[in-house]
Every structure is written in C-alpha cells, then in structure tokens.
Design an enzyme around this catalytic site. Structure first.
Site, PDB file in Angstrom:
ATOM      1  N   ASN A  24     -29.884  55.154 -17.480  1.00  0.00           N
ATOM      2  CA  ASN A  24     -30.602  55.000 -16.217  1.00  0.00           C
ATOM      3  C   ASN A  24     -31.782  55.963 -16.202  1.00  0.00           C
ATOM      4  O   ASN A  24     -31.601  57.178 -16.168  1.00  0.00           O
ATOM      5  CB  ASN A  24     -29.659  55.289 -15.045  1.00  0.00           C
ATOM      6  CG  ASN A  24     -30.096  54.588 -13.776  1.00  0.00           C
ATOM      7  OD1 ASN A  24     -31.280  54.365 -13.583  1.00  0.00           O
ATOM      8  ND2 ASN A  24     -29.149  54.259 -12.922  1.00  0.00           N
TER       9      ASN A  24
ATOM     10  N   GLN B 295     -24.708  48.526 -13.393  1.00  0.00           N
ATOM     11  CA  GLN B 295     -23.565  47.824 -13.978  1.00  0.00           C
ATOM     12  C   GLN B 295     -23.622  46.328 -13.683  1.00  0.00           C
ATOM     13  O   GLN B 295     -23.358  45.493 -14.555  1.00  0.00           O
ATOM     14  CB  GLN B 295     -22.253  48.404 -13.438  1.00  0.00           C
ATOM     15  CG  GLN B 295     -21.928  49.794 -13.949  1.00  0.00           C
ATOM     16  CD  GLN B 295     -22.469  50.894 -13.052  1.00  0.00           C
ATOM     17  OE1 GLN B 295     -23.519  50.717 -12.405  1.00  0.00           O
ATOM     18  NE2 GLN B 295     -21.789  52.028 -13.004  1.00  0.00           N
TER      19      GLN B 295
ATOM     20  N   ARG C  55     -34.910  51.105  -4.179  1.00  0.00           N
ATOM     21  CA  ARG C  55     -35.191  52.154  -5.170  1.00  0.00           C
ATOM     22  C   ARG C  55     -35.838  51.544  -6.406  1.00  0.00           C
ATOM     23  O   ARG C  55     -35.756  50.337  -6.657  1.00  0.00           O
ATOM     24  CB  ARG C  55     -33.905  52.863  -5.597  1.00  0.00           C
ATOM     25  CG  ARG C  55     -32.935  51.970  -6.351  1.00  0.00           C
ATOM     26  CD  ARG C  55     -31.794  52.743  -6.999  1.00  0.00           C
ATOM     27  NE  ARG C  55     -30.913  51.848  -7.751  1.00  0.00           N
ATOM     28  CZ  ARG C  55     -29.966  52.272  -8.579  1.00  0.00           C
ATOM     29  NH1 ARG C  55     -29.769  53.569  -8.750  1.00  0.00           N
ATOM     30  NH2 ARG C  55     -29.211  51.399  -9.235  1.00  0.00           N
TER      31      ARG C  55
ATOM     32  N   PHE D 182     -28.456  51.191  -4.213  1.00  0.00           N
ATOM     33  CA  PHE D 182     -27.220  51.824  -4.662  1.00  0.00           C
ATOM     34  C   PHE D 182     -26.570  52.502  -3.464  1.00  0.00           C
ATOM     35  O   PHE D 182     -27.089  53.479  -2.918  1.00  0.00           O
ATOM     36  CB  PHE D 182     -27.481  52.835  -5.776  1.00  0.00           C
ATOM     37  CG  PHE D 182     -26.216  53.339  -6.433  1.00  0.00           C
ATOM     38  CD1 PHE D 182     -25.358  52.466  -7.077  1.00  0.00           C
ATOM     39  CD2 PHE D 182     -25.891  54.670  -6.386  1.00  0.00           C
ATOM     40  CE1 PHE D 182     -24.191  52.919  -7.680  1.00  0.00           C
ATOM     41  CE2 PHE D 182     -24.729  55.136  -6.985  1.00  0.00           C
ATOM     42  CZ  PHE D 182     -23.877  54.259  -7.629  1.00  0.00           C
TER      43      PHE D 182
ATOM     44  N   LYS E 264     -28.195  53.202 -49.388  1.00  0.00           N
ATOM     45  CA  LYS E 264     -29.552  53.734 -49.215  1.00  0.00           C
ATOM     46  C   LYS E 264     -30.030  53.372 -47.808  1.00  0.00           C
ATOM     47  O   LYS E 264     -30.083  52.197 -47.437  1.00  0.00           O
ATOM     48  CB  LYS E 264     -30.503  53.150 -50.253  1.00  0.00           C
ATOM     49  CG  LYS E 264     -31.871  53.815 -50.269  1.00  0.00           C
ATOM     50  CD  LYS E 264     -31.810  55.239 -50.817  1.00  0.00           C
ATOM     51  CE  LYS E 264     -31.888  55.251 -52.325  1.00  0.00           C
ATOM     52  NZ  LYS E 264     -31.966  56.630 -52.861  1.00  0.00           N
TER      53      LYS E 264
ATOM     54  N   THR F 175     -27.345  54.083 -55.230  1.00  0.00           N
ATOM     55  CA  THR F 175     -28.139  53.852 -54.024  1.00  0.00           C
ATOM     56  C   THR F 175     -29.568  53.479 -54.400  1.00  0.00           C
ATOM     57  O   THR F 175     -30.215  52.716 -53.677  1.00  0.00           O
ATOM     58  CB  THR F 175     -28.133  55.083 -53.111  1.00  0.00           C
ATOM     59  OG1 THR F 175     -28.781  56.178 -53.748  1.00  0.00           O
ATOM     60  CG2 THR F 175     -26.713  55.474 -52.735  1.00  0.00           C
ATOM     61  N   ASP F 176     -30.071  53.981 -55.526  1.00  0.00           N
ATOM     62  CA  ASP F 176     -31.413  53.606 -55.968  1.00  0.00           C
ATOM     63  C   ASP F 176     -31.456  52.124 -56.337  1.00  0.00           C
ATOM     64  O   ASP F 176     -32.459  51.446 -56.070  1.00  0.00           O
ATOM     65  CB  ASP F 176     -31.821  54.464 -57.164  1.00  0.00           C
ATOM     66  CG  ASP F 176     -33.292  54.298 -57.513  1.00  0.00           C
ATOM     67  OD1 ASP F 176     -34.144  54.741 -56.711  1.00  0.00           O
ATOM     68  OD2 ASP F 176     -33.598  53.686 -58.564  1.00  0.00           O
TER      69      ASP F 176
ATOM     70  N   HIS G 150     -34.050  57.653 -14.303  1.00  0.00           N
ATOM     71  CA  HIS G 150     -34.146  57.940 -12.878  1.00  0.00           C
ATOM     72  C   HIS G 150     -35.591  58.220 -12.439  1.00  0.00           C
ATOM     73  O   HIS G 150     -36.348  58.905 -13.130  1.00  0.00           O
ATOM     74  CB  HIS G 150     -33.282  59.152 -12.530  1.00  0.00           C
ATOM     75  CG  HIS G 150     -31.824  58.941 -12.786  1.00  0.00           C
ATOM     76  ND1 HIS G 150     -31.077  58.019 -12.091  1.00  0.00           N
ATOM     77  CD2 HIS G 150     -30.969  59.522 -13.660  1.00  0.00           C
ATOM     78  CE1 HIS G 150     -29.835  58.051 -12.520  1.00  0.00           C
ATOM     79  NE2 HIS G 150     -29.740  58.948 -13.484  1.00  0.00           N
TER      80      HIS G 150
END
Length: 303
Positions: free
Chosen positions: A250, A224, A177, A160, A13, A59-60, A252
């Site tokens: 990322n 990284q 940046r 970068f 569940k 599942t109940d 941007h």
C-alpha cells in the site's frame, strides 16, 4: 560427529541479460529479457557433498544455452522461450529431473519522428515489467505468467472504515482517499491449456488490461477487496488461468495539514510515504482447478 544431510537445492546462472534484435526487414523488432536458469536432480548430491562435478552442467553452459537459444529458437514469447530451455536441459541430461526458468521482460516502444514510429530506434516503456516462469518438477511442466512494478493510483473511489479500534489505533476512518500500490501479480496456467498451446503475448496483454480496468472501476472498501476483484476478473477473462497470486504494498498518501499557513486542504495536497507500508498478499483460484504447489516452489511472491 554431528550427522547432516543435504536438503532442497538447485543451481544455475542468474540474470542473463538477453537482447534479441530481429533484422529480417528494415523495420527491426526488439525483445529484452533478464533470464535465470536453475537445475535440480537427486543425482547432484555428490557435487555438494563430495565436490564431484561429473554430473554438473556448468552454469557457464547454461548461460551459453540461454543466448544460443535466443538465436536458434527466437523469442516468440518469454514463456515459449523458457519452455524450450527447460525441455533442453531435462530431456538432454538424464540426471536432471527438473528446474526453474524465469524471465523478466523489459518492453520498448518506437520513438516517434515527425509523428511516425522509427524503424530501429526505441524508448523504454515504463508500465510494469513482464514476468514468465517455467517450472519442471516430478515430470510435470508448469507455466506462470505475471507482472511486477505495475504502479497504479486512483485519486478517489476508495475508502477505509469499519475496522476495529484499540488503545493503539490512531488511523482516522475515511470515505474518500487516494489508493496506490505497486502490483506484483503471477498467474498459473492450466496444464491442459499449456499442452494445447497458448498465445502468451495476447494473454499477457489481455490480463494486464483487465487488471488495470478492474483497479480503476471497482469502488474499493479496502485494498484486499480490490485484490480479490482483480484476480476474479482475470480468471473470468481467460479460461486458461488456474489461479492468480498477488502482492500489493500500500503506497500511502497522507493529506498535508496546511492549517498552520491559513490554507484549507480538501483532499488536494498529499505527501507520499514510502515506508512503512501495508503489504497485502492473496491468492484467487478458479473453483475446481487442481492445486499445484510444485509450480510455485522457489518462485518469489513479492519482489
């Protein structure tokens, strides 16, 4: 007739929304979880192949147990709560060999009234969603903590450059940046530490703080590099951690060209692009810690 066979499987569940209010004193406490319970066992093959439900823990039933355990055992931490659930199903039903139990925790803080925290009124916090996972497989128990949707941004201290270029490369190198990401991080705990007992709430708070402070203070040459530094810092801070896995999209931010309006823009006005995005994933492991691939079975790496 084509021959087929049943492969890996589990059932249960999903996304049981459990809100536990502690009312022992006039100052209430709240724990808010989204819990998924799934069971595995080779004896369950007949339920798939023959439709024989003799060994199917409904599942109940799993759902009801999730809610009952919130009362019977409380939720001291999502990890401890999931450990109780896992032990109940694996120890209580001989044919259930293992399973996967996962929880997301939505955190609340008290509303301030006249500058004082209110006893029983809360507002949702927005600093990421706590994750917890208990995996029982091949007689072993694995515990994984984590966080997702931890959105962070630094307005400088990131660059970068130095990447290879070919005829399709248009990206301009930069030494200043915005770097932003939404961190999903999961840390696997050493089995001996789990057996000895862990303050899971304290560990989560410390790891979250270490991840944030490392993101803020490391001068980043690439996302990284930041990922590795965050994982290494978490492992150094907490000896219980065997490995940390990250997924970091990322987010941007691009400098707007304001020259058509006669305006200069020295890295002050940006537009945020939601897609496409770079997706950086990686694992940082404690040297000497035994790998545990079963711990990660069916655990999502990126949400």
């Amino acid at each position: 007739m084509v021959a087929v066979s049943l492969g890996a499987n589990k059932y249960g569940k999903a996304e049981n929304r459990v809100v536990r209010i502690y009312r022992d004193t006039p100052r209430h406490e709240i724990v808010d979880l989204n819990v998924t319970s799934q069971l595995r066992g080779t004896a369950l093959v007949d339920s798939y192949v023959e439709g024989d439900n003799a060994l199917v823990v409904a599942t109940d039933t799993q759902k009801n147990t999730v809610f009952a355990f919130a009362k019977e055992h409380g939720i001291p931490s999502p990890e401890e709560y999931l450990l109780h659930l896992g032990a109940h199903f694996v120890d209580g039903f001989d044919w259930i060999e293992g399973g996967l139990w996962q929880a997301e925790q939505y955190e609340w803080e008290r509303i301030l009234v006249d500058g004082k925290p209110h006893d029983h009124s809360f507002v949702r916090k927005g600093q990421g969603t706590r994750l917890a996972t208990v995996q029982k497989s091949a007689g072993a128990t694995h515990v994984i903590g984590g966080v997702k949707d931890l959105t962070v941004l630094k307005s400088t201290g990131s660059e970068f450059a130095g990447f290879p270029r070919d005829r399709y490369t248009t990206l301009v190198e930069t030494d200043d940046r915005i770097m932003a990401t939404s961190v999903t991080g999961r840390w696997r705990l050493l089995p001996d530490a789990v057996e000895a007992g862990i303050d899971y709430n304290g560990l989560y708070s410390e790891v979250l703080g270490v991840l944030l402070s490392t993101f803020a203070t490391v001068h980043s040459l690439a996302l990284q590099q930041t990922l590795f530094a965050m994982g290494a810092a978490a492992i150094e801070a907490r000896p219980e951690i065997a490995e940390v896995r990250f997924a970091m999209p990322n987010r941007h931010h691009f400098v707007c060209d304001l020259s058509p309006f006669g305006l200069e823009n020295p890295n002050e006005v940006f537009y945020a692009a939601d897609r496409p995005y770079g997706l950086i994933e990686g694992t940082v492991s404690r040297d000497g810690a035994a790998p545990a691939p079963d711990a990660w079975a069916d655990v999502p790496s990126f949400v």
